[in-house]
Design an enzyme around this catalytic site. Structure first.
Site, short mmCIF file in Angstrom:
data_model
loop_
_atom_site.label_atom_id
_atom_site.label_comp_id
_atom_site.label_asym_id
_atom_site.label_seq_id
_atom_site.Cartn_x
_atom_site.Cartn_y
_atom_site.Cartn_z
N LYS A 48 2.08 -3.40 7.32
CA LYS A 48 2.38 -3.60 5.88
C LYS A 48 3.85 -3.29 5.59
CE LYS A 48 -0.30 -4.51 3.05
NZ LYS A 48 -0.79 -5.81 2.54
N GLU A 93 0.30 3.55 1.88
CA GLU A 93 0.33 4.03 3.27
C GLU A 93 1.69 3.78 3.93
OE1 GLU A 93 -3.03 3.55 5.75
OE2 GLU A 93 -4.43 3.87 4.11
N TYR A 147 -1.83 -0.36 11.02
CA TYR A 147 -2.01 -1.04 9.72
C TYR A 147 -0.81 -0.76 8.82
CZ TYR A 147 -3.38 -1.46 4.81
OH TYR A 147 -3.39 -1.74 3.47
N THR A 177 0.83 -1.21 0.00
CA THR A 177 0.00 0.00 0.00
C THR A 177 0.86 1.26 0.00
OG1 THR A 177 -1.50 1.28 1.40
CG2 THR A 177 -0.13 -0.32 2.53
P1 NAD Z 1 -10.18 -6.87 2.27
O1 NAD Z 1 -10.15 -6.51 3.71
O2 NAD Z 1 -11.39 -6.59 1.45
O3 NAD Z 1 -9.89 -8.44 2.10
C1 NAD Z 1 -8.86 -9.08 2.80
C2 NAD Z 1 -8.99 -10.57 2.53
O4 NAD Z 1 -7.94 -11.25 3.22
C3 NAD Z 1 -10.32 -11.17 3.04
O5 NAD Z 1 -10.84 -12.04 2.09
C4 NAD Z 1 -9.91 -11.91 4.30
O6 NAD Z 1 -10.75 -12.99 4.62
C5 NAD Z 1 -8.50 -12.35 3.94
N1 NAD Z 1 -7.66 -12.61 5.12
C6 NAD Z 1 -7.48 -11.80 6.19
N2 NAD Z 1 -6.66 -12.40 7.08
C7 NAD Z 1 -6.32 -13.59 6.54
C8 NAD Z 1 -5.49 -14.66 6.99
N3 NAD Z 1 -4.87 -14.62 8.18
N4 NAD Z 1 -5.35 -15.73 6.19
C9 NAD Z 1 -5.99 -15.81 4.99
N5 NAD Z 1 -6.81 -14.83 4.54
C10 NAD Z 1 -6.96 -13.74 5.30
O7 NAD Z 1 -8.88 -6.21 1.64
P2 NAD Z 1 -8.64 -5.46 0.25
O8 NAD Z 1 -9.10 -4.07 0.37
O9 NAD Z 1 -9.14 -6.32 -0.84
O10 NAD Z 1 -7.04 -5.42 0.25
C11 NAD Z 1 -6.31 -6.51 -0.29
C12 NAD Z 1 -4.83 -6.21 -0.19
O11 NAD Z 1 -4.53 -5.00 -0.88
C13 NAD Z 1 -4.33 -6.00 1.23
O12 NAD Z 1 -3.06 -6.60 1.34
C14 NAD Z 1 -4.26 -4.50 1.38
O13 NAD Z 1 -3.28 -4.13 2.32
C15 NAD Z 1 -3.89 -4.09 -0.01
N6 NAD Z 1 -4.31 -2.75 -0.44
C16 NAD Z 1 -5.61 -2.36 -0.31
C17 NAD Z 1 -6.01 -1.12 -0.79
C18 NAD Z 1 -7.44 -0.65 -0.71
O14 NAD Z 1 -7.71 0.50 -1.01
N7 NAD Z 1 -8.38 -1.46 -0.31
C19 NAD Z 1 -5.06 -0.28 -1.39
C20 NAD Z 1 -3.74 -0.71 -1.50
C21 NAD Z 1 -3.38 -1.95 -1.03
O1 DAU Z 2 -4.01 4.12 0.55
C1 DAU Z 2 -4.30 2.75 0.45
C2 DAU Z 2 -5.12 2.34 1.64
O2 DAU Z 2 -6.41 2.88 1.43
C3 DAU Z 2 -5.21 0.83 1.83
O3 DAU Z 2 -3.91 0.32 2.08
C4 DAU Z 2 -6.14 0.49 2.98
O4 DAU Z 2 -6.29 -0.91 3.11
C5 DAU Z 2 -7.48 1.12 2.71
O5 DAU Z 2 -8.33 0.90 3.82
C6 DAU Z 2 -7.34 2.61 2.45
O6 DAU Z 2 -6.97 3.32 3.66
P1 DAU Z 2 -7.65 4.71 4.07
O7 DAU Z 2 -7.53 4.87 5.52
O8 DAU Z 2 -7.18 5.82 3.20
O9 DAU Z 2 -9.16 4.37 3.64
P2 DAU Z 2 -10.57 4.66 4.32
O10 DAU Z 2 -11.58 4.29 3.29
O11 DAU Z 2 -10.69 4.10 5.67
O12 DAU Z 2 -10.56 6.26 4.45
C7 DAU Z 2 -10.43 7.08 3.32
C8 DAU Z 2 -10.40 8.51 3.81
O13 DAU Z 2 -11.69 8.86 4.33
C9 DAU Z 2 -9.40 8.75 4.92
O14 DAU Z 2 -8.83 10.04 4.79
C10 DAU Z 2 -10.26 8.69 6.19
C11 DAU Z 2 -11.59 9.23 5.72
N1 DAU Z 2 -12.78 8.67 6.40
C12 DAU Z 2 -12.86 7.31 6.51
C13 DAU Z 2 -13.94 6.73 7.12
C14 DAU Z 2 -14.02 5.23 7.28
C15 DAU Z 2 -13.79 9.50 6.85
O15 DAU Z 2 -13.73 10.73 6.70
N2 DAU Z 2 -14.85 8.92 7.47
C16 DAU Z 2 -14.97 7.57 7.64
O16 DAU Z 2 -16.00 7.12 8.23
#
Ligand code: NAD
Ligand code: DAU
Length: 340
Positions: free
Chosen positions: A155, A128, A151, A126
């Protein structure tokens, strides 16, 4: 590359990536390995069930034996790892699972890769890990990691292990660092699906602090395409940023959602900020673009597709919002919103 293990494939990005793999690569077998935490949804995989190239294994990446037997039985040659605890607010409330899964789980996967001599492993990380980015700068892959939430730190810890295994044992591993994804199947704890589903139900949108924090919201399939490019063409030992390059303030994102749904802006409710809230993320993506990738959606298109999907798929998110989610929502927002 033939037998691919996709950890975390039942989650948001993972299930979109499985869709991409099955569509693009007729010869690949895709084995999803997922613990099915609250974020891992069997229904996210329902559309692949009839495909003989798809297999699901329920398991925890921290469980060494389960990981080893899956590598062995399915003759895994390639790993793409999404499995992680992913929500920053949950990591602030309870960091334990983050350290366990994101750091120790990564170590278990690296050891299994070593034992079974995989061809390649891509670990999805990420932006982050860079921490808050001052105006005027956009992170490049060689910038130092300065994670500021449990978090992000978990990572970054995983990334350090991945790099160390590459240097020490010559493991063929690489990482991608994606910005915020939006799109189908995102658990409605994250800001965009939370705001969209609340707006549909005329419930307040809890906007942290002044709402002027900036995120690069990219469409999930664009991110998946970037991961695919890195998997097939990236260099081992390297990291690749993936993002749209467009930064949007959260308050602008919230207004745009309400406009798309025809809902009043008065639904926005400023609430107490997230502790340690990173104000801005920003990445340069020259390195992944040099491999031939570019995003296909701008922010407006990505948000519109996302909003339309949630509006059309209430059957997916309503059961989620009535389950474990209610207790999470109460803990996270009750005192902020002054209501249950
Ligand atoms: P998510 O929370 O939607 O899904 C995570 C998945 O991992 C789930 O299916 C969960 O059951 C599985 N999981 C959790 N712990 C586990 C374990 N111990 N063993 C096996 N499976 C397990 O996450 P996402 O948003 O799809 O993110 C996927 C990956 O991408 C993560 O590594 C996250 O850090 C990264 N990422 C996410 C974002 C974002 O915006 N969502 C951005 C950049 C990177
Ligand atoms: O940048 C990549 C990351 O983006 C991923 O690695 C993470 O897994 C993913 O959760 C996401 O992190 P953020 O913290 O940026 O995402 P979130 O959707 O939680 O929040 C987005 C922005 O909105 C952040 O600035 C916090 C704000 N926010 C979030 C929530 C949940 C609010 O203002 N209100 C809320 O209720």
């Amino acid at each position: 590359m033939r037998n691919l293990l996709v950890t975390g494939g039942a989650g948001f990005i993972g299930c979109n990536f499985v869709e991409l793999l099955l569509e693009r690569y007729p010869d690949y077998r895709v084995i999803v390995f997922d613990k099915l935490t609250y974020a891992g949804r069997p229904e996210n995989l329902a559309r692949f069930r009839g495909d003989a190239r798809f297999t699901f294994v329920r398991g925890d990446i921290c469980d060494t034996e389960a990981v080893r037997s899956t590598f062995r039985e399915h003759q895994i040659d390639t790993l793409v790892s999404f499995a992680a605890e992913t929500h920053v607010d949950r990591s602030i409330m309870a960091p334990d699972a983050f350290i366990r899964t994101d750091v120790f789980g990564t170590y278990v996967l690296l050891e299994a890769m070593r034992e079974y001599q995989l061809e390649r492993g891509l670990f999805v990380s990420t932006d982050e890990v860079y921490g808050h980015i001052e105006p005027g700068h956009s992170s490049v892959e060689d910038d130092p990691m300065k994670p500021r939430s449990p978090y992000a730190a978990s990572k970054a810890g995983a990334e350090h292990l991945i790099y160390a295994y590459h240097i020490t044992y010559g493991l063929p591993v690489l990482v991608t660092r994606g910005t915020n994804n939006i799109g189908p199947y995102q658990y409605p704890e994250k800001a965009v699906p939370l705001f969209v589903t609340n707006a549909i139900d005329d419930i307040p949108l809890p906007l942290y602090g002044d709402g002027r924090q900036m995120r690069d919201y990219q469409y999930v399939m664009d991110h998946c395409e970037g991961i695919d490019v890195a998997l097939h063409h990236g260099a081992v030992g390297e990291a690749y940023n993936i993002g749209s390059g467009v930064e949007t303030e959260n308050i602008v994102m919230a207004h745009a959602i309400l406009d798309l749904l025809g809902k009043p802006h008065s639904l926005i409710r400023p609430v107490a900020d997230r502790p340690g809230h990173d104000r801005r993320y920003s990445v340069r993506t020259d390195k992944i673009r040099a491999l031939g990738w570019q995003p296909r959606h701008d922010f407006a298109a990505a948000l519109e597709r996302t909003v339309r999907w949630y509006a059309a798929n209430e059957a997916w998110w309503r059961p989620i919002k009535s389950g474990e989610y209610r207790e999470f929502y109460r803990q996270q927002y009750q005192s902020r919103l002054g209501q249950a």
